[in-house]
Design a protein around this motif. Sequence first.
Motif, mmCIF file in Angstrom:
data_model
loop_
_atom_site.group_PDB
_atom_site.id
_atom_site.type_symbol
_atom_site.label_atom_id
_atom_site.label_comp_id
_atom_site.label_asym_id
_atom_site.label_seq_id
_atom_site.Cartn_x
_atom_site.Cartn_y
_atom_site.Cartn_z
ATOM 1 N N VAL A 1 7.416 2.803 6.976
ATOM 2 C CA VAL A 1 7.843 1.455 7.344
ATOM 3 C C VAL A 1 9.284 1.231 6.890
ATOM 4 O O VAL A 1 9.609 1.419 5.716
ATOM 5 C CB VAL A 1 6.921 0.419 6.631
ATOM 6 N N SER A 2 10.135 0.829 7.815
ATOM 7 C CA SER A 2 11.534 0.570 7.464
ATOM 8 C C SER A 2 11.682 -0.826 6.868
ATOM 9 O O SER A 2 11.091 -1.777 7.397
ATOM 10 C CB SER A 2 12.410 0.640 8.722
ATOM 11 N N ASP B 1 4.773 -3.543 10.138
ATOM 12 C CA ASP B 1 4.676 -3.618 8.676
ATOM 13 C C ASP B 1 3.242 -3.634 8.141
ATOM 14 O O ASP B 1 3.022 -3.401 6.954
ATOM 15 C CB ASP B 1 5.415 -4.881 8.186
ATOM 16 N N HIS B 2 2.264 -3.912 9.013
ATOM 17 C CA HIS B 2 0.892 -4.133 8.534
ATOM 18 C C HIS B 2 0.260 -2.977 7.743
ATOM 19 O O HIS B 2 -0.522 -3.240 6.825
ATOM 20 C CB HIS B 2 -0.002 -4.581 9.686
ATOM 21 N N PRO B 3 0.585 -1.727 8.044
ATOM 22 C CA PRO B 3 -0.016 -0.673 7.198
ATOM 23 C C PRO B 3 0.382 -0.826 5.722
ATOM 24 O O PRO B 3 -0.357 -0.408 4.842
ATOM 25 C CB PRO B 3 0.561 0.621 7.779
ATOM 26 N N VAL C 1 12.617 3.324 3.229
ATOM 27 C CA VAL C 1 11.470 3.577 4.104
ATOM 28 C C VAL C 1 10.267 3.687 3.176
ATOM 29 O O VAL C 1 10.257 4.528 2.270
ATOM 30 C CB VAL C 1 11.627 4.884 4.920
ATOM 31 N N GLN C 2 9.311 2.809 3.396
ATOM 32 C CA GLN C 2 8.135 2.836 2.524
ATOM 33 C C GLN C 2 7.039 3.669 3.177
ATOM 34 O O GLN C 2 6.759 3.516 4.369
ATOM 35 C CB GLN C 2 7.684 1.402 2.253
ATOM 36 N N ARG D 1 0.817 -1.223 0.000
ATOM 37 C CA ARG D 1 0.000 0.000 0.000
ATOM 38 C C ARG D 1 0.845 1.264 0.000
ATOM 39 O O ARG D 1 0.311 2.364 -0.066
ATOM 40 C CB ARG D 1 -0.932 -0.023 1.212
ATOM 41 N N ALA D 2 2.136 1.108 0.111
ATOM 42 C CA ALA D 2 2.996 2.300 0.139
ATOM 43 C C ALA D 2 3.066 2.920 -1.252
ATOM 44 O O ALA D 2 3.259 2.213 -2.236
ATOM 45 C CB ALA D 2 4.395 1.913 0.597
#
Lengths: 840, 249
Positions: free
Chosen positions: A87-88, A115-117, A204-205, A56-57
């Motif tokens: 998110v790294s 990481d879930h997002p 980083v996303q 989703r990023a």
Amino acid sequence: MKLTTYSLREWRQRPGRALLTLTGIIIGVAAMVSISVTIEATRNSYRHMFETVTGRASLEVVAEGYGGFDPTIRESLHKLPGVQAAVSVVQTTSGLIGPSGAEPIMVLGIEPELDHPAREYKIRQGRFLGDRKGAVLSSTYAQRLKLKLGDSVRLLTPRGLTTLPIVGLLEPEGAANVHAGAIVFTHLSTAQEAFALHQQINAVQIVLDEKADLLSVQEQISRQLPPGLTVQAPAVRGKLAQEMLLGTELSLAVMSIVALVAGAFVILNSFLMSLGERVKHLAILRALGTKRSQLKGILLKEAALLGSLGTILGIALGYALSFALHRIMEEMLAFPVPKPRLDAKSTLLAAFLGPGIALAASLVPAWRSSHRPVLDGLLDNREIREPVYKRWPGYIGLALLVVGLTFIALLVTEAIQVDVASQLLPGCMALLIVSITLTIPLCIPFLSKIAALILRPCLGAEGRMAVRWLSRRPTRTGLTVAVLTVTLIVAVGFGNATQNSVRDIREWAAKISYVDYYIRGYMPGPGMAVTAALPESMGDEIAEIEHVEFVTKINFIAARAEGEPVMVIAKSFGTRSGQPIDLVEGDEAEVIEAVKRGDVVLGTRLSQRKNLKIGDHVTLETRNGPKDVRIAGLATEYTAGGFVVYLEWNRAQEFFGKQGVHVFGVVLENGAPASAAARLQTLCDEGKCRLESRAEFRRIVDEAMSGVVGTLWGLIALGFVIASFGIVNTLTMNVLEQTREIGILRAIAMKRRQISRMIFSQAMVVGVVSLIPGILGGIVFAYLLNVSTYPMTGLRLELRFEALLIVGSMVMVLGLSAAAAMFPARRASRLQVITALQYE
Amino acid sequence: MTENDKFAVEVHGLTKVFGTGETRVEAIGGIDLTITEGEFVAVMGPSGSGKSTLLHLIGGLDEPTSGRIIVGGDDFSTLDDDALTMIRRRRIGFVFQAFNLITVLTAEENVALPLVLDGMDEIEAHKRATAALKRTGLTDRGSHVPAELSGGEQQRVALSRSLVNEPLLLLADEPTGNLDSATSDQIMSLLRRLVDDQDQTILMVTHNARHAAMADRIITLRDGRIVEQQSLKNGRSADQVLADLESAL
């Protein structure tokens, strides 16, 4: 009864003609669909590969060169307005040791709790990443490699072989489905350790709020970033690969246009003939009160109907062919390209082009039929069926030829931008083909005389009659010759250009492969060269082997120069003479010394695209911010499509950080014993990496090139097959029209064999007539392609004419002409005299 | 001819020239002609006299070099191609020596063709086609394609097709030229009955004097001009007419 019933029965009455028309459409549409679908699948594979991984990023922050950076930046990014989550990750390429050695795989190191997002993971078996040591992977991929829960995966990393237990198997969805499932998820810390990132991350996303504006968030993030970091859309990672594929895509697009246009001429020819056969029926319809517009409507509906049917079959065949093309692409890129999908764009394009081309090709015949005087058809005056040949289409052809050649001239003189030229080139090729096809009938009388002179000694009286017959039908003969000529031009022109390129690539591969052995994780695609990173310490182990004179390290780093995505080839240079770089400008020793001091060598395509010369400075985006470096030389380079910057090893590490070693080049002492190679093999076996001799490397390049040449021959053969349909069409129609004459000739004692010879002569005359402009045009076309290579790619290829190709094409034309004559000649020779004399 | 008779065809000063210069041929050299409704006119003359050309011009299949042709009040010289086509479709029926049937269609479909072209409902068109075939004595051959029919049957199909639109004028170009004498007689009887029973106007080109004698009037052409016109409604016997024709030709 509807009028369509009449049309359908007419076509049913002439199944051969209907089949030829359909074949013209089917082949044209199939070529277009297969190429379009494959290109789309390949493009998507690059774009989606990175988009799917990021889930989703919508944005990612990376270091220039995709090296490691401090993860603390994540906190500040997370707080920015519009950012839902930051998110790294560690995202890198590796090699997974499978049953037949290492194969390419993507590794994603994540923080499971954060990481879930970005991504969802559906566990099919086992559990998700909980502790630090462990890996989860796609269940389908595991199945393919016969891996089960509890087994271990072994990965090639800069720290050597890293073994991770499989703790869970994922449903093949979302990120787990990327790269045909070739992805391993592991804990961030595990990845950091395995890939020698020392607590650093390499991306980083950024997941955005639902209503956030992507561009404004990107701008905000950009302002926050220190020099050396950049924010981009995930798909940008695939941009270089897409650039590299542009040349292939362009060639394929041109070939599909050639197939479409050639198909259109076959349809035009078939329609002209079909309507020629139906003159009487059409005249009866007119006599019975069919308006011109009605008749045109009936005929155009027939074309649309055949076009639609041909399109449906063409789409189906094209889709089937795309799987074959997909395999070629996969082999070329050496990574799994998603299976071709019949996308809306290709389908719509085919749905528009198929019937559209059938309609366009039938417009002239339909117009002619509806405007032919009714009595001509009713009186069955075959001599007046073919309208008087008008020269104006030939003049239009000449005008279009001038337009097409002007475009080439502008391209060669670099008066138009390469980007624009690339977009316009397929259209220009279509224009040139159309123009040649229109111009050829103008030359038929002259060319026929030459052909008659050439063939007189071997074909005798039958040959002279054949020439007369063909001259009586200038439009039909002209179109047939034109399709054959265009095929020859494309075969000789494209074939020669491809052979020249292939030879250049082989010579380039021979020049750059100056080392005795290569050691790498796995063999990457010939274009991109990226492979798994091996430990740098391995270089020392290799150097310690007896009789090893020198070890060179090579890395392939995706970076940016002058705002363009480029491949930085980082290399350590030794003292041994050889050509580690295929220089086109600059003295080799001086250039190498300059590179050792920190200068760079540019691939010719990049220098051409950015108009950079020796002595100029190029701006490289590095982890320390933009750096201006001097250009010491220009080199022929096929890696990454020539968008390449050569950097000295240490300088590259300074610019992009340590990233392991992608390839070791090993030079052995002169006369080194076989045991040295055996030691190298043992070392590679232990490290599960690949040892490749120079001969093997060249063989791999040779095989890849053979694949290209094979594909080329396949496409050329396809063109010739289409063209031969035209000859069959023409000869069949000629036999029909000559039936009465054949009857008379038989009545006045012409033998069956002589009749057969007369038809055979017509085919040979068509073949010989097309040889003259075809070979000449092909040579000119090859020259034009050669001179336009430089502005398009920056490569100056030596123009060598391939005698085998030219002679082979000539033999193919004559052979196909002879083969195409077989059926019509047999039909003509078997005609009964009385039936022929009574033929209407 | 009485005052109440209406002209189906009027031809004034008609000429047709083919070619130019040395190849110039005057096929029709100034013809004036009228045909009343319900009249059966036969055109005779030696080969090259312009018989077929005259028929083609009156049928709107060819354009005259000069002169006027009026069929049912419509002056061809004022009509464009579409309007002329509509006249052919609705007001003129053709019967050719070579039958000119569409070989891929059945007999019934051939007959229905002019109606289908005119946009008539398919069922109605076929009903009328069946009726037209019945009138020419072909009740059970409607589903056969021309190749499965004898010459006489094919000509009956062509005749049915020419009549299916109830045309004002039927043009027959040597309708018995490809038939044996018995079949020819049947076709000629059919034509005669059409005139007698339905007041059909017919203009027929023929080489056969015996068939010409079945018409109401015979026009003889030579070198593109009318050289003689004989009315057969004056009580002369067929033998007398035949004798006159033979001497004229």
